[in-house]
Design a protein around this motif. Structure first.
Motif, PDB file in Angstrom:
ATOM      1  N   THR A   1      64.347   4.134  25.220  1.00  0.00           N
ATOM      2  CA  THR A   1      64.416   2.720  24.863  1.00  0.00           C
ATOM      3  C   THR A   1      63.051   2.224  24.395  1.00  0.00           C
ATOM      4  O   THR A   1      62.021   2.875  24.572  1.00  0.00           O
ATOM      5  N   ALA A   2      63.048   1.053  23.783  1.00  0.00           N
ATOM      6  CA  ALA A   2      61.793   0.446  23.336  1.00  0.00           C
ATOM      7  C   ALA A   2      61.002  -0.062  24.536  1.00  0.00           C
ATOM      8  O   ALA A   2      61.530  -0.196  25.648  1.00  0.00           O
ATOM      9  N   LEU A   3      59.724  -0.328  24.310  1.00  0.00           N
ATOM     10  CA  LEU A   3      58.856  -0.805  25.380  1.00  0.00           C
ATOM     11  C   LEU A   3      59.216  -2.252  25.697  1.00  0.00           C
ATOM     12  O   LEU A   3      58.882  -3.166  24.959  1.00  0.00           O
ATOM     13  N   THR A   4      59.900  -2.450  26.809  1.00  0.00           N
ATOM     14  CA  THR A   4      60.347  -3.782  27.201  1.00  0.00           C
ATOM     15  C   THR A   4      59.198  -4.580  27.808  1.00  0.00           C
ATOM     16  O   THR A   4      58.134  -4.038  28.121  1.00  0.00           O
ATOM     17  N   VAL A   5      59.460  -5.877  28.011  1.00  0.00           N
ATOM     18  CA  VAL A   5      58.458  -6.732  28.652  1.00  0.00           C
ATOM     19  C   VAL A   5      58.190  -6.248  30.076  1.00  0.00           C
ATOM     20  O   VAL A   5      57.038  -6.205  30.537  1.00  0.00           O
ATOM     21  N   GLU A   6      59.248  -5.882  30.779  1.00  0.00           N
ATOM     22  CA  GLU A   6      59.097  -5.378  32.148  1.00  0.00           C
ATOM     23  C   GLU A   6      58.239  -4.122  32.175  1.00  0.00           C
ATOM     24  O   GLU A   6      57.365  -3.965  33.038  1.00  0.00           O
ATOM     25  N   ALA A   7      58.468  -3.221  31.209  1.00  0.00           N
ATOM     26  CA  ALA A   7      57.686  -1.988  31.151  1.00  0.00           C
ATOM     27  C   ALA A   7      56.225  -2.269  30.820  1.00  0.00           C
ATOM     28  O   ALA A   7      55.321  -1.607  31.341  1.00  0.00           O
ATOM     29  N   GLN A   8      55.974  -3.247  29.983  1.00  0.00           N
ATOM     30  CA  GLN A   8      54.589  -3.598  29.650  1.00  0.00           C
ATOM     31  C   GLN A   8      53.869  -4.191  30.860  1.00  0.00           C
ATOM     32  O   GLN A   8      52.687  -3.891  31.091  1.00  0.00           O
ATOM     33  N   ILE A   9      54.576  -5.031  31.611  1.00  0.00           N
ATOM     34  CA  ILE A   9      53.966  -5.589  32.825  1.00  0.00           C
ATOM     35  C   ILE A   9      53.609  -4.462  33.788  1.00  0.00           C
ATOM     36  O   ILE A   9      52.521  -4.448  34.385  1.00  0.00           O
ATOM     37  N   HIS A  10      54.535  -3.508  33.924  1.00  0.00           N
ATOM     38  CA  HIS A  10      54.263  -2.369  34.803  1.00  0.00           C
ATOM     39  C   HIS A  10      53.050  -1.585  34.319  1.00  0.00           C
ATOM     40  O   HIS A  10      52.160  -1.238  35.117  1.00  0.00           O
ATOM     41  N   ARG A  11      52.987  -1.323  33.038  1.00  0.00           N
ATOM     42  CA  ARG A  11      51.896  -0.512  32.493  1.00  0.00           C
ATOM     43  C   ARG A  11      50.541  -1.154  32.758  1.00  0.00           C
ATOM     44  O   ARG A  11      49.605  -0.496  33.218  1.00  0.00           O
ATOM     45  N   TYR A  12      50.437  -2.440  32.477  1.00  0.00           N
ATOM     46  CA  TYR A  12      49.126  -3.085  32.553  1.00  0.00           C
ATOM     47  C   TYR A  12      48.737  -3.452  33.987  1.00  0.00           C
ATOM     48  O   TYR A  12      47.549  -3.470  34.305  1.00  0.00           O
ATOM     49  N   THR A  13      49.705  -3.729  34.833  1.00  0.00           N
ATOM     50  CA  THR A  13      49.349  -3.971  36.235  1.00  0.00           C
ATOM     51  C   THR A  13      48.913  -2.673  36.910  1.00  0.00           C
ATOM     52  O   THR A  13      47.945  -2.663  37.694  1.00  0.00           O
ATOM     53  N   ALA A  14      49.597  -1.575  36.608  1.00  0.00           N
ATOM     54  CA  ALA A  14      49.196  -0.286  37.170  1.00  0.00           C
ATOM     55  C   ALA A  14      47.820   0.111  36.662  1.00  0.00           C
ATOM     56  O   ALA A  14      46.963   0.573  37.434  1.00  0.00           O
ATOM     57  N   GLY A  15      47.587  -0.073  35.354  1.00  0.00           N
ATOM     58  CA  GLY A  15      46.274   0.249  34.801  1.00  0.00           C
ATOM     59  C   GLY A  15      45.173  -0.602  35.403  1.00  0.00           C
ATOM     60  O   GLY A  15      44.082  -0.108  35.714  1.00  0.00           O
ATOM     61  N   ALA A  16      45.458  -1.887  35.590  1.00  0.00           N
ATOM     62  CA  ALA A  16      44.462  -2.777  36.188  1.00  0.00           C
ATOM     63  C   ALA A  16      44.137  -2.365  37.618  1.00  0.00           C
ATOM     64  O   ALA A  16      42.977  -2.413  38.049  1.00  0.00           O
TER      65      ALA A  16
END
Length: 240
Positions: free
Chosen positions: A108-123
């Motif tokens: 699937t495409a990069l959803t808003v939920e997935a982006q939140i997960h990516r950047y919170t984990a990275g932070a």
């Protein structure tokens, strides 16, 4: 045992238990989902898309958040640690966000939920690495052992290097074919940061334990006052 000692030991046990539950959760996910998740090419968060990772992944992340929360409240036993405690508190918020918001599927495409997960984990990874760097600097002022400081320094350096590699592999997957093996540095980063948190817990426990006071019975005879010793003379002013 007084209340302060009990609370100190309870906090230490809670923090170590949090790291332990996180490690066990991720280990079980790797063992039980090896047929659906490739540990070499797939991010760790992909375990949250199937059973039992759908439960174990947030459990593991929240358990690590618990350990960071204990350190943020109690401190890590270093001088001028206000900013370190702030970074640990921010790490807790980021880890909770990474646990609540799931990553997306490769289909699937990069959803808003997935982006939140990516950047919170990275932070969260960045914040913990910064904590390690600051703790290393403060250890010199606290006169901690060179071995402890060296271990913290190497853990911080490994975290920074593996996070940088993971970032490049995620956003530039074509560079050195990093997208094909981006799961490896992620897992190394997870282990390294877990060790860093354990080191912080150990340091905070050592600095908050009460210092035992030696009784008179345990003192040297030439230092302890004698019971039959004559009292010191007291000078009294006369009116004459």
């Amino acid at each position: 045992m007084n209340r302060a000692m009990f609370e100190t030991r309870g906090a230490t046990v809670a923090a170590r238990t949090g790291v332990g539950i996180g490690a066990v959760s991720f280990a079980i996910m790797h063992l039980t989902q090896s047929d659906v998740v490739d540990p070499v090419a797939t991010p760790v968060s992909s375990y949250a898309l199937t059973w039992p990772g759908v439960v174990l992944f947030p459990l593991g992340v929240l358990s690590m958040a618990l350990a960071c929360a204990v350190l943020a409240v109690r401190g890590v036993g270093l001088p001028r640690e206000g900013f370190i405690r702030f970074l640990l508190g921010a790490t807790v918020v980021m880890l909770v966000g990474a646990a609540l918001f799931r990553t997306g599927s490769p289909m699937t495409a990069l959803t808003v939920e997935a982006q939140i997960h990516r950047y919170t984990a990275g932070a969260a990874f960045v914040l913990l690495t910064l904590v390690g760097g600051l703790a290393t600097a403060r250890m010199g002022q606290a006169r901690m052992s060179p071995a402890a400081r060296s271990g913290m320094l190497w853990a911080t350096a490994a975290s920074a290097l593996t996070f940088l590699t993971t970032t490049v592999n995620t956003f530039l997957p074509w560079l050195a074919d990093g997208g094909d093996w981006r799961g490896i540095p992620q897992r190394i980063l997870l282990v390294t940061l877990s060790g860093l948190i354990l080191a912080l817990i150990a340091g905070s426990a050592d600095r908050t334990m009460p210092v035992p006071v030696r009784s008179l019975a345990g003192m040297r005879p030439d230092i302890a006052p004698r019971a039959d010793a004559a009292p010191e003379p007291v000078l009294v002013a006369s009116k004459s």
